[in-house]
Design an enzyme around this catalytic site. Sequence first.
Site, PDB file in Angstrom:
ATOM      1  N   LEU A  58       1.616  -0.530  -3.423  1.00 46.31           N
ATOM      2  CA  LEU A  58       2.145   0.811  -3.620  1.00 46.31           C
ATOM      3  C   LEU A  58       1.458   1.501  -4.772  1.00 46.31           C
ATOM      4  CD1 LEU A  58       5.057  -0.989  -3.042  1.00 46.31           C
ATOM      5  CD2 LEU A  58       5.794   1.371  -3.105  1.00 46.31           C
ATOM      6  N   CYS A  59       1.376   2.809  -4.632  1.00 47.95           N
ATOM      7  CA  CYS A  59       0.903   3.610  -5.748  1.00 47.95           C
ATOM      8  C   CYS A  59       2.111   4.382  -6.263  1.00 47.95           C
ATOM      9  CB  CYS A  59      -0.178   4.568  -5.255  1.00 47.95           C
ATOM     10  SG  CYS A  59      -0.903   5.478  -6.591  1.00 47.95           S
ATOM     11  N   LEU A  60       2.813   3.784  -7.201  1.00 48.97           N
ATOM     12  CA  LEU A  60       4.053   4.391  -7.689  1.00 48.97           C
ATOM     13  C   LEU A  60       4.023   4.337  -9.219  1.00 48.97           C
ATOM     14  CD1 LEU A  60       6.876   5.536  -7.193  1.00 48.97           C
ATOM     15  CD2 LEU A  60       7.717   3.217  -6.893  1.00 48.97           C
TER      16      LEU A  60
END
Lengths: 151, 465
Positions: free
Chosen positions: A87-89
């Site tokens: 994830l890109c969070l």
Amino acid sequence: MSTAARRRLMRDFKRMQTDPPAGVSASPIADNVMTWNAVIIGPADTPFEDGTFRLVMHFEEAYPNKPPGVKFISQMFHPNVYGTGELCLDILQNRWSPTYDVAAILTSIQSLLNDPNTSSPANVEASNLYKDNRREYTKRVRETVEKSWED
Amino acid sequence: MDSSHDVDDSTDWISTSLSAFEPLEQALRCEICKGFYDNPVITSCSHTFCSLCIRRSIARDGKCPICTSACQADKLSPNIAVREIVSKFRDARPKALELARADRNTAEATASGTKRKIEETDLEDGEPVRLTRSRLTRSRSRRGDGTDEMPVVIPDSGDEKDEDFMPEGMVKCPSCSQPMKEELVFTHLDVCPGPGGAAGRHTRSRTNNAFTNTLQRKKEPPPPTSRLSGLNYAMLTESALKKKLKDLGIPSIGSKPLLVKRHQEWLNLWNSNCDAAEHTRKSKRELLRELDEWERTQGAQANNKESHIMRKDFDGQSHAVVHKSHFDDLIAAARKKRATAAPKEEKDVPEDPMQQNQEPKLEPQAQPRQEPQPQPLVDSTNPYEGNEDALSTIRDKVEEANRTESVFPPLDPATSKANYAAAEETQQLPDPTGFPDSFASPTRKVPMFSMPEEPVVDVESTTVQ
């Protein structure tokens, strides 16, 4: 051996059981409290509705001062999820705070599903469709939702 | 209390008759470790944390974990009032929780026995009974899934030394190694039989390992309260740093980054010990043992290899297959929780600082999925387009239909909308593409320029009558 990280994870686990957030669930795998399996149910009234998305979380001894590694193992079609499931969070990277716990992480990911950030996409195709062709985007998302039921 | 991992948590109160204690206890817990404040200190931004927790956090990024303002370890000062409150609350907690749970059980029994009576209610204690009952529904559903009071037991791969695990608030007597409440240690020391005497009474089957005993046999004076100050590591050579560590009496093996990390951890351990109340301060040997634990988990002896799970070639599919039953349980649990938790979601959302506007955002997204973009009608004949006269005639007819059909709520938007739609069908209104936005409620457009005054007058006249 009970380290600060392990004690904290036991607390996170207890909280997930006694006061669980809606539509998410997680617990450590049988032989290692540092690795968790988790499930996020796609939120209602979104293209992700009713999907059963599986994730793994890996914690290090520096937790909660260091964020866990989190990745989807269900196939996802989302602007902020890489093909590998990572994830890109922001809160899992530079905006991490040691006050977050497993419940907070999972509810954040749950709300990310319907509130993608297209400014730095991990999946460019999903991001472009989300911006320009919402119908096709929705269709592609529904395919992953249906796939998530078969896993 | 045995050494099983039955951790206490503020959520213990949720299923009791004292659910208001949940937020109270939450307020007495550190936001980082989620345990009760241990040697609480207050930051310059007025947030309170356990001394060790915030020191470790500051060492990492120099920010307050709650408000992210800049924080310095040397600006922390003990929050003595909070320390006292936590200590007294913890003394009172077991009994209070026991009573609150028992109360819940009796209330539950009463509620199921005399349901009718409660519903008919007598005014004097109607309110409290209702509160209890609403809570009961929740606790019952909780118990249904069996998670309520089950001790949480997880086999832990690194558990071989678990005997040394002490439940929070419990310490070992430095002389006889018997576990006891922190506050009782000093009264106990007066009558302590010493290391030999304890063996007979020791409830655990094992004899404590020699290491701990030799360490704890001698009662050491607590270290002086002078805090250690940080070093400018960039300015120090590796050998200079090694010397500093040797002078402090801590291990000096390893590369410079490791030396730095070790020194930082020692500072955290030492300085947080200085924040403790004088009678609970640990000896330097105990601190060294804690540093040793750090060494094994995060220092020189730590297993630093990257977890296979986070590697790029991690096979998620086979992980899902291996853990299929685990995932199936989780899915069932998540669905169940979703079903039961749905009504209280509204209340919960604002509490979570990270659920940013999830609810409002749902609306615009749901629209295109359920109602796909309207296809422009291919009806090529637009007899009324641009013909204002014809349009207004039709609008008048629609208004008339509205008025004649339902007299009572003449302006009910839903009704008038439906009527309009009906009229549209029968009277062949212009193609919706003729309007700027076909979804922008044509009914609202009409009143803007051509709604006669009569309906308003009607309303007034009816209310006057």
